[in-house]
Design a protein around this motif. Structure first.
Motif, PDB file in Angstrom:
ATOM      1  N   THR A 150      48.520  30.182  39.449  1.00  0.00           N
ATOM      2  CA  THR A 150      47.248  29.974  38.742  1.00  0.00           C
ATOM      3  C   THR A 150      47.063  30.979  37.627  1.00  0.00           C
ATOM      4  N   CYS A 151      46.484  32.154  37.921  1.00  0.00           N
ATOM      5  CA  CYS A 151      46.203  33.128  36.869  1.00  0.00           C
ATOM      6  C   CYS A 151      45.821  34.458  37.478  1.00  0.00           C
ATOM      7  N   ILE A 152      45.707  35.437  36.614  1.00  0.00           N
ATOM      8  CA  ILE A 152      45.066  36.704  36.964  1.00  0.00           C
ATOM      9  C   ILE A 152      43.970  36.946  35.942  1.00  0.00           C
ATOM     10  N   THR A 153      43.073  37.855  36.262  1.00  0.00           N
ATOM     11  CA  THR A 153      41.962  38.133  35.357  1.00  0.00           C
ATOM     12  C   THR A 153      42.460  38.922  34.157  1.00  0.00           C
ATOM     13  N   PRO A 154      41.805  38.814  33.002  1.00  0.00           N
ATOM     14  CA  PRO A 154      42.222  39.611  31.830  1.00  0.00           C
ATOM     15  C   PRO A 154      42.126  41.108  32.071  1.00  0.00           C
ATOM     16  N   LEU A 155      41.203  41.543  32.939  1.00  0.00           N
ATOM     17  CA  LEU A 155      41.067  42.983  33.201  1.00  0.00           C
ATOM     18  C   LEU A 155      42.320  43.548  33.845  1.00  0.00           C
ATOM     19  N   ILE A 156      42.867  42.799  34.848  1.00  0.00           N
ATOM     20  CA  ILE A 156      44.074  43.307  35.524  1.00  0.00           C
ATOM     21  C   ILE A 156      45.252  43.289  34.563  1.00  0.00           C
TER      22      ILE A 156
END
Length: 497
Positions: free
Chosen positions: A461-467
């Motif tokens: 899926t994805c990871i958050t932009p912060l990580i």
């Protein structure tokens, strides 16, 4: 211009230069008559070679002669008299207060006997014998000429006229504002060949060269020896009177400077020299014998000192291995974070699919009965939106691209490490330590090459932009630290060549 005139001018210029150089006094810093920060005061509050009293307070950075309280008096004096005739004092101080008008002022003293710590003249005694330079900040005579700097000499018979600010008693003076300046104000007080000169720095700049002439008095005869001191006082109005530097320099006319202290080396008698020479030779022989015996008993350690030093290639490989180990740790941490994010997303998708299925079943049952759904129980048939799917795909593509870039960078580092190892191996046989290090680097690089594709493929899926931002920032920090470390080590290594 004729040759005679040219020769005359050269001779005249030579004589002028010789005369000017011959009149320059010899200067010597006197630490026993000076104080300056840091560590101006000791742990017990005392100032070396000085003593203070009244309301004076000494700290590590300055001496507060009096605080900004009403009717305060204080002073600080040298413990011993001077041992030189001519001197120069560089005084750096601050006079600060909240009012538009301050009081009373600060005084510099060079007197035959120490004054009191709570006297009537700016915190010191009246009828002194010597010199007093007053930085008066209160206008007692109402002539609107304060703050004022003035010099006054006394032979022990004059009383200072407070009501008129000593205007008829002073030798000379000038109107200079020294209150509430952005930088510390300075006064350079010089007494040389019976001439007093006072230069003043108004504290508007931080340069120590912006002095202006304040006063000059010739044919002034002061005591040959005396005490230096600073005093201050407040009245109905109050200012903080702080002294930061008090630097004293003795001045000697050419040819009269004191001789440098000679270092006396004890002389040995001929018998003692012969005795010490024999002892030295005996110890040298014993040392040589012990070295030979040690080599005979330890033949394998003849070249042991060579293992204590490392070559440039070994040092470079160690640095690469250390940097790659840190990168591997960070990649492993990123992989763990990605696994956590994937788990959370899977749980969220499971909850969404559960809610979607429950909403569809409820709608089907209600349709079979022919009854409308109750208003108090809204149908939970909402699903993930199209823009959310696009955001997930965009984040996934971004992290895959970043992982590929990281993989390419690691492959480049591996190639450089292999080239360095080949260069080191082509010049000299590698030690066991270098071989083990290369093997560890190859194993670490192999594990990194296995982890990076798994990391890029294990994120459905994805990871958050912060990580993602934190991971990329951590990678940049590690590389920056490694480059600084390598440059520092390289500079240290060059010092030995």
């Amino acid at each position: 211009m004729s040759a005679e005139v040219w020769w005359f001018l050269n001779v005249f210029l030579f004589l002028y230069v010789c005369t000017a150089l011959g009149s320059i006094p010899h200067r010597k810093f006197e630490y026993k008559y000076s104080f300056k920060p840091p560590y101006l005061a000791q742990k017990d509050g005392s100032v070396p070679f000085w003593e203070y009293g009244g309301n004076a307070i000494a700290s590590a950075e300055n001496v507060r002669v009096v605080p900004s309280l009403r009717s305060q008096k204080g002073a600080i004096w040298t413990k011993s008299k001077t041992t030189f005739d001519w001197w120069e004092v560089d005084l750096v101080f601050r006079v600060t207060g909240r009012g538009r008008i301050g009081a009373d002022g600060l005084a510099f003293w060079y007197v035959e006997n120490k004054g009191a710590y709570d006297g009537p003249v700016f915190g010191s005694s009246d009828k002194w014998v010597g010199l007093g330079i007053f930085f008066d900040s209160f206008d007692n005579d109402n002539k609107h000429n304060n703050p004022y700097i003035m010099a006054m000499a006394n032979d022990g018979t004059k009383e200072y006229d407070h009501a008129n600010d000593g205007s008829w008693q002073m030798l000379s003076g000038c109107v200079k504002d020294f209150r509430n300046k952005p930088f510390p104000t300075r006064a350079k007080i010089e007494y040389y060949m019976n001439t007093l000169t006072v230069l003043f720095h108004n504290g508007m700049t931080n340069s120590d060269q912006d002095y202006e002439i304040c006063l000059r008095v010739e044919n002034l005869f002061l005591p040959k020896t005396g005490y230096f001191g600073i005093s201050a006082a407040t009245g109905g109005l109050a200012d903080d009177h702080d002294v930061l530097y008090f630097l004293t320099t003795s001045m000697y006319p050419p040819g009269t400077q004191p001789p440098a202290p000679s270092v006396q080396v004890p002389k040995l008698s001929p018998e003692e020299e012969v005795k010490l020479t024999k002892e030295y030779q005996e110890f040298q022989k014993k040392l040589d014998l012990q070295k030979e015996e040690y080599k005979k008993d330890h033949p394998d350690t003849e070249n042991e000192f060579e293992d204590w030093f490392e070559s440039d290639s070994q040092r470079e490989l160690k640095q690469i291995f250390s940097g790659m180990s840190q990168i591997f740790d960070h990649v492993k941490l990123i992989s763990q974070k990605i696994d956590e994010v994937v788990g959370r997303q899977e749980r969220a998708l499971g909850l969404i699919s559960t809610l979607h299925q429950s909403g569809g079943v409820q709608q089907q049952v209600v349709g079979q009965q022919g009854l409308p759904p109750p208003a108090s129980q809204p149908l939970a048939i909402d699903t993930i939106r199209r823009h959310e799917v696009d955001a997930v795909l965009a984040n996934q593509n971004s992290i895959i691209a970043q992982s590929r870039e990281l993989k390419g960078y690691l492959l480049d580092v591996i190639r450089k490490a292999e080239s360095l190892s080949q260069q080191a191996g082509g010049g000299a046989p590698q030690s066991q330590e270098t071989t083990d290090m290369l093997r560890e680097i190859k194993e670490g690089m192999g594990s990194i090459r296995q982890q990076v594709p798994l990391t890029a493929q294990s994120c459905p899926t994805c990871i958050t932009p912060l990580i993602l931002f934190l991971a990329f920032f951590g990678h940049l920090v590690v590389m920056f630290v490694y480059l600084l470390y390598r440059d520092n080590k390289g500079a240290q290594a060059k010092k030995f060549y």
